[in-house]
Each structure stands twice: as structure tokens, then as C-alpha cells.
Design a protein around this motif. Structure first.
Motif, PDB file in Angstrom:
ATOM      1  N   ARG A  39      94.226  32.057  20.674  1.00  0.00           N
ATOM      2  CA  ARG A  39      93.691  31.266  21.783  1.00  0.00           C
ATOM      3  C   ARG A  39      93.606  29.596  21.456  1.00  0.00           C
ATOM      4  O   ARG A  39      93.862  29.015  22.066  1.00  0.00           O
ATOM      5  CB  ARG A  39      92.211  31.676  22.259  1.00  0.00           C
ATOM      6  CG  ARG A  39      92.487  32.794  23.378  1.00  0.00           C
ATOM      7  CD  ARG A  39      93.231  32.567  24.482  1.00  0.00           C
ATOM      8  NE  ARG A  39      92.606  31.391  25.577  1.00  0.00           N
ATOM      9  CZ  ARG A  39      93.304  30.544  26.016  1.00  0.00           C
ATOM     10  NH1 ARG A  39      94.568  30.516  26.239  1.00  0.00           N
ATOM     11  NH2 ARG A  39      92.642  29.835  26.781  1.00  0.00           N
ATOM     12  N   LEU A  40      92.709  29.613  20.187  1.00  0.00           N
ATOM     13  CA  LEU A  40      92.965  28.191  19.558  1.00  0.00           C
ATOM     14  C   LEU A  40      94.191  27.559  19.166  1.00  0.00           C
ATOM     15  O   LEU A  40      94.308  26.330  19.499  1.00  0.00           O
ATOM     16  CB  LEU A  40      91.995  28.312  18.277  1.00  0.00           C
ATOM     17  CG  LEU A  40      90.425  28.639  18.228  1.00  0.00           C
ATOM     18  CD1 LEU A  40      89.737  28.734  17.090  1.00  0.00           C
ATOM     19  CD2 LEU A  40      89.889  27.255  19.029  1.00  0.00           C
ATOM     20  N   ARG A  41      95.064  28.563  18.693  1.00  0.00           N
ATOM     21  CA  ARG A  41      96.648  27.837  18.596  1.00  0.00           C
ATOM     22  C   ARG A  41      97.035  27.224  19.939  1.00  0.00           C
ATOM     23  O   ARG A  41      97.653  26.353  20.105  1.00  0.00           O
ATOM     24  CB  ARG A  41      97.301  29.203  17.955  1.00  0.00           C
ATOM     25  CG  ARG A  41      98.541  28.610  17.507  1.00  0.00           C
ATOM     26  CD  ARG A  41      99.685  29.518  17.090  1.00  0.00           C
ATOM     27  NE  ARG A  41      99.718  30.750  18.084  1.00  0.00           N
ATOM     28  CZ  ARG A  41     100.780  30.596  18.983  1.00  0.00           C
ATOM     29  NH1 ARG A  41     101.568  29.364  19.126  1.00  0.00           N
ATOM     30  NH2 ARG A  41     100.976  31.468  19.900  1.00  0.00           N
ATOM     31  N   GLU A  42      96.991  28.131  20.981  1.00  0.00           N
ATOM     32  CA  GLU A  42      97.273  27.604  22.107  1.00  0.00           C
ATOM     33  C   GLU A  42      96.624  26.433  23.002  1.00  0.00           C
ATOM     34  O   GLU A  42      97.368  25.494  23.362  1.00  0.00           O
ATOM     35  CB  GLU A  42      97.186  28.748  23.346  1.00  0.00           C
ATOM     36  CG  GLU A  42      98.144  30.108  22.875  1.00  0.00           C
ATOM     37  CD  GLU A  42      97.541  31.105  24.117  1.00  0.00           C
ATOM     38  OE1 GLU A  42      96.886  31.190  24.894  1.00  0.00           O
ATOM     39  OE2 GLU A  42      98.284  32.395  23.612  1.00  0.00           O
ATOM     40  N   ILE A  43      95.337  26.294  22.675  1.00  0.00           N
ATOM     41  CA  ILE A  43      94.289  25.477  23.236  1.00  0.00           C
ATOM     42  C   ILE A  43      94.651  24.162  22.620  1.00  0.00           C
ATOM     43  O   ILE A  43      94.795  23.114  23.305  1.00  0.00           O
ATOM     44  CB  ILE A  43      92.927  25.707  23.171  1.00  0.00           C
ATOM     45  CG1 ILE A  43      92.728  27.038  24.168  1.00  0.00           C
ATOM     46  CG2 ILE A  43      91.990  24.651  23.718  1.00  0.00           C
ATOM     47  CD1 ILE A  43      91.466  27.728  24.045  1.00  0.00           C
ATOM     48  N   LEU A  44      94.794  24.084  21.305  1.00  0.00           N
ATOM     49  CA  LEU A  44      94.873  22.977  20.291  1.00  0.00           C
ATOM     50  C   LEU A  44      96.222  22.704  20.102  1.00  0.00           C
ATOM     51  O   LEU A  44      96.500  21.757  19.379  1.00  0.00           O
ATOM     52  CB  LEU A  44      94.172  23.016  19.147  1.00  0.00           C
ATOM     53  CG  LEU A  44      92.669  23.337  19.395  1.00  0.00           C
ATOM     54  CD1 LEU A  44      92.030  23.673  18.265  1.00  0.00           C
ATOM     55  CD2 LEU A  44      91.852  22.246  20.228  1.00  0.00           C
ATOM     56  N   ASP A  45      97.507  23.340  20.768  1.00  0.00           N
ATOM     57  CA  ASP A  45      98.768  23.220  20.402  1.00  0.00           C
ATOM     58  C   ASP A  45      99.181  23.318  18.985  1.00  0.00           C
ATOM     59  O   ASP A  45      99.770  22.199  18.582  1.00  0.00           O
ATOM     60  CB  ASP A  45      99.300  22.029  21.184  1.00  0.00           C
ATOM     61  CG  ASP A  45     100.980  21.729  21.222  1.00  0.00           C
ATOM     62  OD1 ASP A  45     101.308  23.002  21.404  1.00  0.00           O
ATOM     63  OD2 ASP A  45     101.415  20.835  21.322  1.00  0.00           O
ATOM     64  N   ILE A  46      98.457  24.152  18.094  1.00  0.00           N
ATOM     65  CA  ILE A  46      98.809  24.229  16.637  1.00  0.00           C
ATOM     66  C   ILE A  46     100.117  24.961  16.326  1.00  0.00           C
ATOM     67  O   ILE A  46     100.231  26.010  17.132  1.00  0.00           O
ATOM     68  CB  ILE A  46      97.580  25.182  16.002  1.00  0.00           C
ATOM     69  CG1 ILE A  46      96.165  24.224  16.442  1.00  0.00           C
ATOM     70  CG2 ILE A  46      97.902  25.264  14.432  1.00  0.00           C
ATOM     71  CD1 ILE A  46      94.877  25.080  15.912  1.00  0.00           C
ATOM     72  N   ASN A  99      86.658  20.919   8.926  1.00  0.00           N
ATOM     73  CA  ASN A  99      86.953  19.348   9.430  1.00  0.00           C
ATOM     74  C   ASN A  99      88.154  19.185   9.783  1.00  0.00           C
ATOM     75  O   ASN A  99      88.428  18.467  10.889  1.00  0.00           O
ATOM     76  CB  ASN A  99      87.100  18.542   7.962  1.00  0.00           C
ATOM     77  CG  ASN A  99      85.711  18.279   7.242  1.00  0.00           C
ATOM     78  OD1 ASN A  99      84.549  18.244   8.132  1.00  0.00           O
ATOM     79  ND2 ASN A  99      85.514  17.872   6.045  1.00  0.00           N
ATOM     80  N   LEU A 100      89.407  19.998   9.620  1.00  0.00           N
ATOM     81  CA  LEU A 100      90.598  19.900  10.252  1.00  0.00           C
ATOM     82  C   LEU A 100      90.551  20.268  11.557  1.00  0.00           C
ATOM     83  O   LEU A 100      91.032  19.823  12.588  1.00  0.00           O
ATOM     84  CB  LEU A 100      91.729  20.691   9.276  1.00  0.00           C
ATOM     85  CG  LEU A 100      93.124  20.348   9.900  1.00  0.00           C
ATOM     86  CD1 LEU A 100      93.466  19.151  10.238  1.00  0.00           C
ATOM     87  CD2 LEU A 100      94.163  21.103   8.997  1.00  0.00           C
ATOM     88  N   LEU A 101      89.898  21.549  11.697  1.00  0.00           N
ATOM     89  CA  LEU A 101      89.637  22.010  13.057  1.00  0.00           C
ATOM     90  C   LEU A 101      88.954  21.101  13.966  1.00  0.00           C
ATOM     91  O   LEU A 101      88.942  21.077  15.161  1.00  0.00           O
ATOM     92  CB  LEU A 101      88.952  23.493  13.136  1.00  0.00           C
ATOM     93  CG  LEU A 101      88.910  24.264  14.368  1.00  0.00           C
ATOM     94  CD1 LEU A 101      90.132  24.449  14.898  1.00  0.00           C
ATOM     95  CD2 LEU A 101      88.409  25.673  14.163  1.00  0.00           C
ATOM     96  N   LYS A 102      87.580  20.384  13.523  1.00  0.00           N
ATOM     97  CA  LYS A 102      87.088  19.749  14.404  1.00  0.00           C
ATOM     98  C   LYS A 102      87.896  18.239  14.796  1.00  0.00           C
ATOM     99  O   LYS A 102      87.986  17.904  15.788  1.00  0.00           O
ATOM    100  CB  LYS A 102      85.763  19.245  13.517  1.00  0.00           C
ATOM    101  CG  LYS A 102      84.574  20.267  13.363  1.00  0.00           C
ATOM    102  CD  LYS A 102      83.257  19.628  12.631  1.00  0.00           C
ATOM    103  CE  LYS A 102      82.342  20.618  12.644  1.00  0.00           C
ATOM    104  NZ  LYS A 102      81.158  20.110  11.958  1.00  0.00           N
ATOM    105  N   SER A 103      88.568  18.000  13.775  1.00  0.00           N
ATOM    106  CA  SER A 103      89.236  16.741  14.063  1.00  0.00           C
ATOM    107  C   SER A 103      90.610  17.294  15.022  1.00  0.00           C
ATOM    108  O   SER A 103      90.622  16.348  16.085  1.00  0.00           O
ATOM    109  CB  SER A 103      90.458  16.514  12.737  1.00  0.00           C
ATOM    110  OG  SER A 103      91.236  15.552  12.885  1.00  0.00           O
ATOM    111  N   LEU A 104      90.963  18.313  15.049  1.00  0.00           N
ATOM    112  CA  LEU A 104      91.929  18.580  16.187  1.00  0.00           C
ATOM    113  C   LEU A 104      91.315  18.783  17.507  1.00  0.00           C
ATOM    114  O   LEU A 104      91.930  18.273  18.284  1.00  0.00           O
ATOM    115  CB  LEU A 104      92.777  19.938  15.835  1.00  0.00           C
ATOM    116  CG  LEU A 104      93.688  19.725  14.774  1.00  0.00           C
ATOM    117  CD1 LEU A 104      94.352  21.371  14.329  1.00  0.00           C
ATOM    118  CD2 LEU A 104      95.234  19.102  14.935  1.00  0.00           C
TER     119      LEU A 104
END
Length: 74
Positions: free
Chosen positions: A49-56, A5-10
Motif C-alpha cells: 500500500r505504501l508503494r502505491e500511495i507514495l508511487d515507489i 529518513n528516506l520514507l519520511k522524505s517521500l
């Protein structure tokens, strides 16, 4: 296991679709769906890559920890 849910939200907050994110990290939409739903695990390079794309944030106890080190399924 991941906090789906948190990942989908981001992803939604960034105005992206799951298919767009899958393409950006270099996997198929189906593979991304399996990973998102804890059927198979994300590889380290995909998480980065997700960290970069979603600015986590990469700091300890960050969103990154909350997403990828969840204790239970959503």
C-alpha cells in the motif's frame, strides 16, 4: 529494518502527513510511528500500500529496496 529518513522524505514530497499515510494503509498513527521507527515491522500488505500511495518504484535496487531493506538505522 527500514530507512526512516528516506520514507519520511517521500511522505513529505507527496505532501502527506504520517497520520494521513497511516489512515490510507489502514493502521493507527501510533502503529505507523512504531513501524517507522523500527519498533515493529511493516506487514507485506502495508508495504505494498505504501508503494502505491507514495508511487515507489518496484524494480530491483529501487527506492523500495533502499527503504525496506536498509542495513543500518538512520
Amino acid at each position: 529494518m527500514i530507512n526512516t529518513n528516506l520514507l519520511k522524505s517521500l511522505i513529505m514530497k507527496k505532501g502527506l502527513t504520517q497520520s494521513e499515510v497511516a489512515k490510507k494503509i489502514g493502521i493507527s498513527s501510533q502503529s505507523f510511528s512504531y513501524k517507522l521507527n523500527n519498533k515493529i515491522e511493516f506487514q507485506v500488505n502495508e508495504v505494498m500500500r505504501l508503494r502505491e500511495i507514495l508511487d515507489i518504484d518496484n524494480a530491483c535496487n529501487s527506492e523500495l529496496d533502499k527503504i525496506f531493506f536498509a542495513n543500518k538505522l538512520d
